[in-house]
Design a protein around this motif. Structure first.
Motif, PDB file in Angstrom:
ATOM      1  N   ASP A 126       2.822  -2.855  -8.564  1.00  0.00           N
ATOM      2  CA  ASP A 126       2.704  -3.960  -9.511  1.00  0.00           C
ATOM      3  C   ASP A 126       4.021  -4.709  -9.646  1.00  0.00           C
ATOM      4  N   ARG A 127       5.109  -3.972  -9.726  1.00  0.00           N
ATOM      5  CA  ARG A 127       6.418  -4.610  -9.844  1.00  0.00           C
ATOM      6  C   ARG A 127       6.732  -5.434  -8.612  1.00  0.00           C
ATOM      7  N   ALA A 128       6.440  -4.876  -7.436  1.00  0.00           N
ATOM      8  CA  ALA A 128       6.715  -5.593  -6.191  1.00  0.00           C
ATOM      9  C   ALA A 128       5.889  -6.869  -6.102  1.00  0.00           C
ATOM     10  N   LEU A 129       4.632  -6.795  -6.498  1.00  0.00           N
ATOM     11  CA  LEU A 129       3.781  -7.981  -6.453  1.00  0.00           C
ATOM     12  C   LEU A 129       4.305  -9.058  -7.397  1.00  0.00           C
ATOM     13  N   GLN A 130       4.676  -8.671  -8.605  1.00  0.00           N
ATOM     14  CA  GLN A 130       5.221  -9.634  -9.552  1.00  0.00           C
ATOM     15  C   GLN A 130       6.523 -10.245  -9.040  1.00  0.00           C
TER      16      GLN A 130
ATOM     17  N   VAL B 147       0.819  -1.212   0.000  1.00  0.00           N
ATOM     18  CA  VAL B 147       0.000   0.000   0.000  1.00  0.00           C
ATOM     19  C   VAL B 147       0.853   1.262   0.000  1.00  0.00           C
ATOM     20  N   HIS B 148       2.087   1.156   0.502  1.00  0.00           N
ATOM     21  CA  HIS B 148       2.957   2.327   0.605  1.00  0.00           C
ATOM     22  C   HIS B 148       3.860   2.523  -0.610  1.00  0.00           C
ATOM     23  N   LEU B 149       3.968   1.518  -1.461  1.00  0.00           N
ATOM     24  CA  LEU B 149       4.907   1.597  -2.583  1.00  0.00           C
ATOM     25  C   LEU B 149       4.253   2.233  -3.803  1.00  0.00           C
ATOM     26  N   THR B 150       5.039   2.986  -4.555  1.00  0.00           N
ATOM     27  CA  THR B 150       4.507   3.572  -5.781  1.00  0.00           C
ATOM     28  C   THR B 150       4.483   2.557  -6.916  1.00  0.00           C
ATOM     29  N   ASP B 151       5.456   1.642  -6.948  1.00  0.00           N
ATOM     30  CA  ASP B 151       5.487   0.604  -7.985  1.00  0.00           C
ATOM     31  C   ASP B 151       5.005  -0.703  -7.375  1.00  0.00           C
TER      32      ASP B 151
END
Length: 266
Positions: free
Chosen positions: A121-125, A115-119
Motif C-alpha cells: 500500500d505504501r509503495a502504491l501511494q 506482489v513481492h513487497l510486504t508494504d
C-alpha cells in the motif's frame, strides 16, 4: 525487480539475468502495447520502478525522445546499467524504504514489483504521489492464485511433479509476504486511491521456449530453499529440470494483470 528484506528471487544471483531475458521476451510486447495505447509521446517524463533489466527503459527512451526523461530505479541496478543514456537515468532506490523521487511524471510503470513487497500500500501511494495532474499509473503484477498450476494439462507424473514444485514455490513466496492474489485487486486499489479511467486486462502464455528458460532459472534460484523447507528433494528438482530441458512440458506463467488509471487533472 525491487524487493524488500527476504526477497526470494534475488537480483544478485547469476540466474537473474536469464529470468530478466525470459520475462522480457514473454511480457514486453504486452507492456509496450499498453503504454502505446495510453498515448506515450515525445517529451514525456517516465519512472520505471523496479526496473530489473534494460529492455523497458530502452524502449521508453525511444518513445520519449531527446526532450523526454526516463528514471529507472531498483534496489539492485546491476542489470539495468546498460540502459543508461542522456535520456535514461539509472538510480538505486528501494520502494520498501526510500521516499519517492522529488519530481513528477507523466507515466509511472512497475511490473512484477508490488506482489513481492510486504508494504504494498505504501509503495502504491508513493508511485501515485509523483504523478503529475493527468499522469498515468500502469501496474502489472502476477496473480498466481488465478492459475496455480504451471502445467494446466496435468496428464502424467512429469506434469504432476512440475505442479508440485510450483505449489512449493508459491508457498515460499507467501512465507516471504507475497500476496498470491494481488493482481486481481489492482483495479479496485487504483480506484480507491483516487485514480480515474481505471481499466485492466490479463495475459499469460501457456507454452513457449521462454517459459522453459524462466522456469529453469527460477527453480535454480530457489533450489536451496525448496530443499531446506522440505518441499522437494534434490532428486525431484533434478528430474523436473531434466523434463523441462527435454521439452516435454507445456509450462504456463501466472496471469499477468495489467491495470492502469489516470490522476485527475484537477
Amino acid at each position: 525487480m525491487a524487493h524488500d528484506e527476504g526477497y526470494l528471487l534475488d537480483n544478485r544471483q547469476a540466474e537473474a539475468g536469464v529470468r530478466f531475458d525470459a520475462l522480457s521476451e514473454l511480457f514486453d510486447p504486452s507492456t509496450f502495447r499498453h503504454i502505446e495505447e495510453l498515448g506515450i509521446r515525445e517529451g514525456w517524463r517516465c519512472w520505471e520502478v523496479g526496473v530489473g533489466g534494460a529492455s523497458v527503459p530502452r524502449w521508453l527512451a525511444g518513445r520519449v525522445g531527446a526532450t523526454g526523461r526516463v528514471l529507472a530505479t531498483d534496489i539492485d541496478v546491476s542489470w539495468a546499467r546498460q540502459a543508461a543514456s542522456p535520456v535514461v537515468e539509472v538510480r538505486h532506490h528501494d520502494m520498501a524504504r526510500d521516499e519517492p523521487p522529488a519530481e513528477t511524471f507523466d507515466l509511472v510503470h512497475a511490473r512484477l514489483v508490488l506482489v513481492h513487497l510486504t508494504d504494498r500500500d505504501r509503495a502504491l501511494q508513493s508511485m501515485i504521489s509523483v504523478l503529475r495532474p493527468g499522469g498515468i499509473l500502469l501496474i502489472e503484477d502476477a496473480d498466481p492464485a488465478l492459475l496455480p498450476l504451471i502445467c494446466p494439462d496435468e496428464r502424467g507424473p512429469e506434469q504432476r511433479l512440475a505442479n508440485k514444485l510450483r505449489s512449493a514455490f508459491r508457498s515460499l513466496l507467501a512465507e516471504r509476504g507475497g500476496d498470491l492474489a494481488y493482481g486481481r485487486k489492482l483495479p479496485r486499489l487504483l480506484r480507491e486511491a483516487g485514480l480515474i479511467e481505471v481499466r485492466a486486462d490479463a495475459f499469460f502464455p501457456i507454452t513457449s521456449p521462454a517459459c522453459d528458460l524462466l522456469e529453469t532459472a527460477t527453480v535454480n534460484q530457489v533450489r536451496d530453499s525448496l530443499i531446506a523447507h522440505g518441499y522437494a528433494t534434490a532428486q525431484e528438482i533434478d528430474e523436473h529440470l531434466d523434463n523441462v530441458s527435454a521439452g516435454r512440458l507445456d509450462l504456463a506463467t501466472a496471469p499477468m494483470i495489467s491495470a492502469w488509471g489516470r490522476r485527475p487533472a484537477a
